[in-house]
Design an enzyme around this catalytic site. Structure first.
Site, short mmCIF file in Angstrom:
data_model
loop_
_atom_site.label_atom_id
_atom_site.label_comp_id
_atom_site.label_asym_id
_atom_site.label_seq_id
_atom_site.Cartn_x
_atom_site.Cartn_y
_atom_site.Cartn_z
N GLY A 93 0.84 -1.20 0.00
CA GLY A 93 0.00 0.00 0.00
C GLY A 93 0.87 1.25 0.00
O GLY A 93 0.68 2.17 -0.81
N HIS A 94 1.86 1.28 0.91
CA HIS A 94 2.79 2.42 0.94
C HIS A 94 3.56 2.52 -0.38
O HIS A 94 3.74 3.61 -0.92
CB HIS A 94 3.82 2.24 2.07
CG HIS A 94 3.24 2.20 3.45
ND1 HIS A 94 3.24 1.06 4.22
CD2 HIS A 94 2.66 3.16 4.21
CE1 HIS A 94 2.69 1.32 5.40
NE2 HIS A 94 2.33 2.59 5.42
N GLN A 130 -0.79 11.81 17.39
CA GLN A 130 -2.02 11.34 16.76
C GLN A 130 -2.57 10.07 17.39
O GLN A 130 -3.56 9.52 16.94
CB GLN A 130 -1.83 11.17 15.25
CG GLN A 130 -0.98 9.99 14.84
CD GLN A 130 -0.66 10.02 13.36
OE1 GLN A 130 0.03 10.91 12.87
NE2 GLN A 130 -1.17 9.06 12.62
N GLU A 174 -6.05 6.57 -0.08
CA GLU A 174 -7.50 6.66 0.11
C GLU A 174 -8.00 5.69 1.17
O GLU A 174 -9.15 5.75 1.58
CB GLU A 174 -8.21 6.37 -1.22
CG GLU A 174 -8.10 7.53 -2.20
CD GLU A 174 -8.69 7.22 -3.56
OE1 GLU A 174 -9.13 6.08 -3.79
OE2 GLU A 174 -8.69 8.13 -4.42
N ASP A 196 -7.19 5.83 4.15
CA ASP A 196 -7.50 6.72 5.27
C ASP A 196 -8.20 7.94 4.67
O ASP A 196 -7.64 9.04 4.59
CB ASP A 196 -6.22 7.09 5.99
CG ASP A 196 -5.51 5.85 6.51
OD1 ASP A 196 -5.93 5.34 7.55
OD2 ASP A 196 -4.57 5.38 5.84
N GLN A 220 -8.61 11.17 6.59
CA GLN A 220 -7.31 11.82 6.72
C GLN A 220 -6.96 12.58 5.44
O GLN A 220 -6.48 13.72 5.49
CB GLN A 220 -6.25 10.75 7.00
CG GLN A 220 -4.82 11.25 6.89
CD GLN A 220 -3.82 10.20 7.31
OE1 GLN A 220 -3.60 10.01 8.50
NE2 GLN A 220 -3.24 9.50 6.35
N MET A 252 -4.60 -3.53 2.93
CA MET A 252 -3.30 -3.73 3.59
C MET A 252 -3.11 -2.66 4.65
O MET A 252 -3.48 -1.51 4.46
CB MET A 252 -2.18 -3.64 2.56
CG MET A 252 -2.14 -4.81 1.65
SD MET A 252 -0.66 -4.75 0.62
CE MET A 252 -0.96 -6.21 -0.37
N SER A 253 -2.54 -3.07 5.79
CA SER A 253 -2.30 -2.13 6.88
C SER A 253 -1.20 -2.69 7.77
O SER A 253 -1.13 -3.90 8.00
CB SER A 253 -3.58 -1.95 7.70
OG SER A 253 -3.28 -1.33 8.94
N ARG A 279 -1.14 -2.50 10.74
CA ARG A 279 -1.80 -3.02 11.94
C ARG A 279 -2.47 -4.37 11.72
O ARG A 279 -2.93 -4.97 12.70
CB ARG A 279 -2.83 -2.02 12.45
CG ARG A 279 -2.22 -0.79 13.11
CD ARG A 279 -3.30 0.09 13.71
NE ARG A 279 -2.77 1.13 14.57
CZ ARG A 279 -2.80 2.44 14.29
NH1 ARG A 279 -3.32 2.86 13.15
NH2 ARG A 279 -2.32 3.32 15.14
#
Ligand code: AMP
Length: 244
Positions: free
Chosen positions: A27-28, A52, A139, A141, A144, A175-176, A178
């Site tokens: 994703g990044h 944050q 997108e 987030d 954000q 994907m994350s 976390r």
């Protein structure tokens, strides 16, 4: 970093910027690619921004792997990585914050009251440090991204903001960094988010015009599954996040 950016600008380079909290995944990397296509040099930042995170959130346990991140960024053609520490970004006597009046009063901002203030503050600081021509955000987030578009306009940053599409695992989960917190059963259940959105799309495309019926169906679907808890679900305006 400011000196490096000044030199790059003086050499006529267009600087692309992708801020992250590290523990990078595809994703990044997709955002790095978008930055590369829209700039001559790409700068990434890796900083787990304390302001944050809420008091009971995962700031101290947020996953890290700088070595693997650097290798991935080098392979992705990123020119430089800015990795400040907490003390550099928030030295003693630090007291200036950026907060938005309206956007944070919806969705994630309700369950995470200080979150967007922390995001807006760190992004404004990073913009002034990296001085990019274009900055790319995911997108995934979405709220954000809206906050960052708004603050860029409101504070007159001369920066083009680009959004990158959500990159997903093969079963649909976004994907994350976390996702690694999830146990196998929870990991399976997490695909309900994408499924619920797709179900809602299908209902609307096949002629359902009653918003509340679509929301109720999604709510029922998600809460009927094990390992799920509903935080917020709504139809809202894509810029203001007001309910529609
Ligand atoms: P983070 O490291 O979680 O702060 O994310 C850094 C940037 O990557 C943010 O702009 C995110 O929206 C974006 N991002 C994270 N995961 C994804 C994904 N699965 N697809 C697209 N962008 C993402």
């Amino acid at each position: 970093m400011q000196t490096a950016s000044r030199d790059l600008r003086r050499d006529g380079k267009r600087i692309g910027f992708v801020p992250t909290m590290g523990f990078l995944h595809q994703g990044h990397l997709s955002l790095m690619q978008i930055a590369r296509q829209n700039a001559n040099v790409v700068i990434a930042s890796i900083f787990v921004n304390p302001t944050q995170f809420g008091p009971n959130e995962d700031f101290s346990t947020y996953p890290k792997n700088l070595e693997s991140d650097f290798a991935l960024l080098a392979k992705a053609g990123v020119t430089g990585v800015f990795t400040p520490n907490d003390e550099m970004m928030y030295p003693k006597h630090y007291q200036t914050y950026v907060s938005l009046d309206q956007l944070p009063n919806h969705l994630c901002g309700i369950s995470r009251p200080e979150h967007f203030k922390g995001v807006a503050t760190i992004v404004a600081k990073l913009f002034n440090i990296v001085r990019p021509h274009v900055a790319v955000f995911g997108e995934k987030d979405y709220q954000q991204l809206a906050v960052i578009r708004r603050l860029t306009m409101d504070l007159n940053f001369d920066i083009q903001i680009m959004g990158g599409p959500i990159i997903r695992e093969s079963d649909g989960l976004a994907m994350s960094s976390r996702n690694q917190y999830l146990l196998p059963d929870e990991r399976k259940a997490a695909t309900c988010l994408k499924q619920a959105i797709e179900n809602a799309q299908k209902q609307i495309r096949s002629g359902e015009t009653r918003g509340p019926a679509v929301i109720t169906a999604a709510e029922k679907f998600i809460t009927s599954l094990p390992h799920t808890k509903l935080d917020d679900i709504r139809m809202c305006h894509t810029l203001t996040f007001e309910r529609i």
